[in-house]
Enzyme design. Structure first.
Site, PDB file in Angstrom:
ATOM      1  N   LYS A  14      72.068  52.566  79.194  1.00 33.09           N
ATOM      2  CA  LYS A  14      70.821  53.176  78.734  1.00 33.09           C
ATOM      3  C   LYS A  14      69.616  52.403  79.284  1.00 33.09           C
ATOM      4  O   LYS A  14      69.780  51.295  79.825  1.00 33.09           O
ATOM      5  CB  LYS A  14      70.805  53.169  77.200  1.00 33.09           C
ATOM      6  CG  LYS A  14      71.935  53.986  76.557  1.00 33.09           C
ATOM      7  CD  LYS A  14      71.818  53.887  75.026  1.00 33.09           C
ATOM      8  CE  LYS A  14      72.869  54.693  74.318  1.00 33.09           C
ATOM      9  NZ  LYS A  14      72.671  54.657  72.841  1.00 33.09           N
ATOM     10  N   TYR A  54      73.780  65.078  74.071  1.00 30.84           N
ATOM     11  CA  TYR A  54      73.557  64.886  72.627  1.00 30.84           C
ATOM     12  C   TYR A  54      73.416  66.277  72.019  1.00 30.84           C
ATOM     13  O   TYR A  54      72.306  66.804  71.890  1.00 30.84           O
ATOM     14  CB  TYR A  54      72.297  64.046  72.387  1.00 30.84           C
ATOM     15  CG  TYR A  54      72.402  62.609  72.868  1.00 30.84           C
ATOM     16  CD1 TYR A  54      73.353  61.737  72.328  1.00 30.84           C
ATOM     17  CD2 TYR A  54      71.554  62.113  73.857  1.00 30.84           C
ATOM     18  CE1 TYR A  54      73.449  60.414  72.767  1.00 30.84           C
ATOM     19  CE2 TYR A  54      71.650  60.777  74.294  1.00 30.84           C
ATOM     20  CZ  TYR A  54      72.592  59.952  73.733  1.00 30.84           C
ATOM     21  OH  TYR A  54      72.694  58.650  74.155  1.00 30.84           O
ATOM     22  N   THR A 129      78.299  50.734  66.870  1.00 32.07           N
ATOM     23  CA  THR A 129      77.025  51.393  67.208  1.00 32.07           C
ATOM     24  C   THR A 129      75.798  50.514  66.924  1.00 32.07           C
ATOM     25  O   THR A 129      74.887  50.439  67.739  1.00 32.07           O
ATOM     26  CB  THR A 129      76.891  52.701  66.389  1.00 32.07           C
ATOM     27  OG1 THR A 129      78.011  53.536  66.694  1.00 32.07           O
ATOM     28  CG2 THR A 129      75.608  53.435  66.714  1.00 32.07           C
ATOM     29  N   ARG A 140      77.606  45.114  72.772  1.00 26.91           N
ATOM     30  CA  ARG A 140      76.485  45.289  71.840  1.00 26.91           C
ATOM     31  C   ARG A 140      76.298  44.058  70.950  1.00 26.91           C
ATOM     32  O   ARG A 140      75.170  43.694  70.619  1.00 26.91           O
ATOM     33  CB  ARG A 140      76.717  46.540  70.993  1.00 26.91           C
ATOM     34  CG  ARG A 140      76.523  47.838  71.787  1.00 26.91           C
ATOM     35  CD  ARG A 140      77.094  49.019  71.040  1.00 26.91           C
ATOM     36  NE  ARG A 140      76.716  50.300  71.628  1.00 26.91           N
ATOM     37  CZ  ARG A 140      77.210  51.473  71.216  1.00 26.91           C
ATOM     38  NH1 ARG A 140      78.096  51.509  70.240  1.00 26.91           N
ATOM     39  NH2 ARG A 140      76.831  52.602  71.786  1.00 26.91           N
ATOM     40  N   ASN A 160      71.058  49.889  71.820  1.00 28.78           N
ATOM     41  CA  ASN A 160      72.414  49.326  71.879  1.00 28.78           C
ATOM     42  C   ASN A 160      73.008  49.376  73.279  1.00 28.78           C
ATOM     43  O   ASN A 160      74.228  49.332  73.452  1.00 28.78           O
ATOM     44  CB  ASN A 160      73.321  49.964  70.823  1.00 28.78           C
ATOM     45  CG  ASN A 160      73.386  51.473  70.980  1.00 28.78           C
ATOM     46  OD1 ASN A 160      72.935  52.024  71.983  1.00 28.78           O
ATOM     47  ND2 ASN A 160      73.970  52.134  70.001  1.00 28.78           N
ATOM     48  N   HIS A 163      76.121  53.829  76.252  1.00 35.89           N
ATOM     49  CA  HIS A 163      76.899  54.897  75.601  1.00 35.89           C
ATOM     50  C   HIS A 163      78.311  54.859  76.167  1.00 35.89           C
ATOM     51  O   HIS A 163      78.490  54.648  77.364  1.00 35.89           O
ATOM     52  CB  HIS A 163      76.272  56.266  75.912  1.00 35.89           C
ATOM     53  CG  HIS A 163      77.201  57.400  75.619  1.00 35.89           C
ATOM     54  ND1 HIS A 163      77.349  57.928  74.357  1.00 35.89           N
ATOM     55  CD2 HIS A 163      78.079  58.072  76.412  1.00 35.89           C
ATOM     56  CE1 HIS A 163      78.267  58.880  74.383  1.00 35.89           C
ATOM     57  NE2 HIS A 163      78.730  58.991  75.631  1.00 35.89           N
ATOM     58  N   GLU A 174      82.080  65.184  78.606  1.00 30.96           N
ATOM     59  CA  GLU A 174      80.974  64.400  79.171  1.00 30.96           C
ATOM     60  C   GLU A 174      81.146  64.094  80.667  1.00 30.96           C
ATOM     61  O   GLU A 174      80.167  64.095  81.403  1.00 30.96           O
ATOM     62  CB  GLU A 174      80.839  63.092  78.395  1.00 30.96           C
ATOM     63  CG  GLU A 174      80.324  63.314  76.977  1.00 30.96           C
ATOM     64  CD  GLU A 174      80.240  62.036  76.150  1.00 30.96           C
ATOM     65  OE1 GLU A 174      79.756  62.109  75.019  1.00 30.96           O
ATOM     66  OE2 GLU A 174      80.676  60.971  76.630  1.00 30.96           O
TER      67      GLU A 174
END
Ligand code: GDP
Length: 208
Positions: A14, A54, A129, A140, A160, A163, A174
């Protein structure tokens, strides 16, 4: 069912991971565990793709809204004051909006990883998460300190870093969303030989 040895999962580094120059570190940790990079690119995510990644489905939105509301409640924060509502569906829509906006703020890195139970192995290496609860030793847990208290008050998604597909079914949706078939590659990692049984070792080698 796909051969679990060749299961595939999608990861997205991200904007916070890219901006913090953690791309190499994140990929190295996933490769180190034994996952094979079979597709990799840096791109500017487009809104229509993010809107499918999403999903707007009631189930997905309600789940994320419920989790976010729980986080408010756990810390005794006033959910209505920040979100203007207590409805998990409405809260979920807000968080989804934050995520879709955030994912477009810088380029991101997308990859497909392949290997034995790739989906659950990648999730294990990535960690929980919420970084504040993610175990040390996970991506993370080691590289982010963010918490929903801070993120919700700032009206932004929890930072975080990465993904990773949440299930085999999610990965199957995905991977084709982010990669065309021609972008997926077949080759053999040198250490795959160590993991093979004697019979496979003697048999014909995979393509690539
Ligand atoms: P993941 O599969 O582990 O990424 O988690 P989810 O699918 O449940 O959530 C999607 C993303 O929404 C997470 O990666 C976070 O960036 C963000 N997020 C999840 N929970 C919260 C929350 O309670 N508050 C905020 N602000 N963001 C959240």
């Amino acid at each position: 069912m796909t051969d679990v040895r060749h299961e595939r999962t999608l990861i997205l580094i991200k904007p916070d991971g890219v901006q913090r120059a953690l791309t190499g570190e994140i990929l190295a940790r996933l490769e180190r565990v034994g996952l094979k990079v079979v597709a990799l690119k840096m791109l500017r995510a487009e809104r229509p793709v993010l809107e499918r990644h999403y999903p707007a489905s009631e189930e997905w939105v309600r789940t994320i809204g419920g989790k976010t509301r729980e986080a408010f409640e756990t810390y005794g924060m006033d959910v209505r004051a920040v979100m203007g509502t207590e409805d998990p569906l409405e809260i979920g829509r807000r968080v989804r909006g934050w995520l879709i906006d955030f994912m477009q703020t810088t380029p991101i890195v997308a990859a497909v990883l392949e290997g034995v139970h790739a989906v659950s192995v990648a999730r294990k290496v990535v960690g929980a998460t919420l970084p504040v609860f993610a175990a040390p030793g996970t991506i993370r847990g080691d590289f982010s300190i963010d918490a929903p208290t801070v993120a919700n008050a700032a009206r932004r998604p929890v930072r975080n870093l990465i993904h990773a597909s949440g299930s085999v079914e999610e990965a199957a949706q995905e991977v084709p969303l982010w990669f065309a078939p021609a972008e997926l590659h077949a080759y053999r990692r040198a250490d795959e030989d160590v993991m093979l049984g004697d019979e496979e070792r003697r048999g014909p080698r995979h393509a690539g």
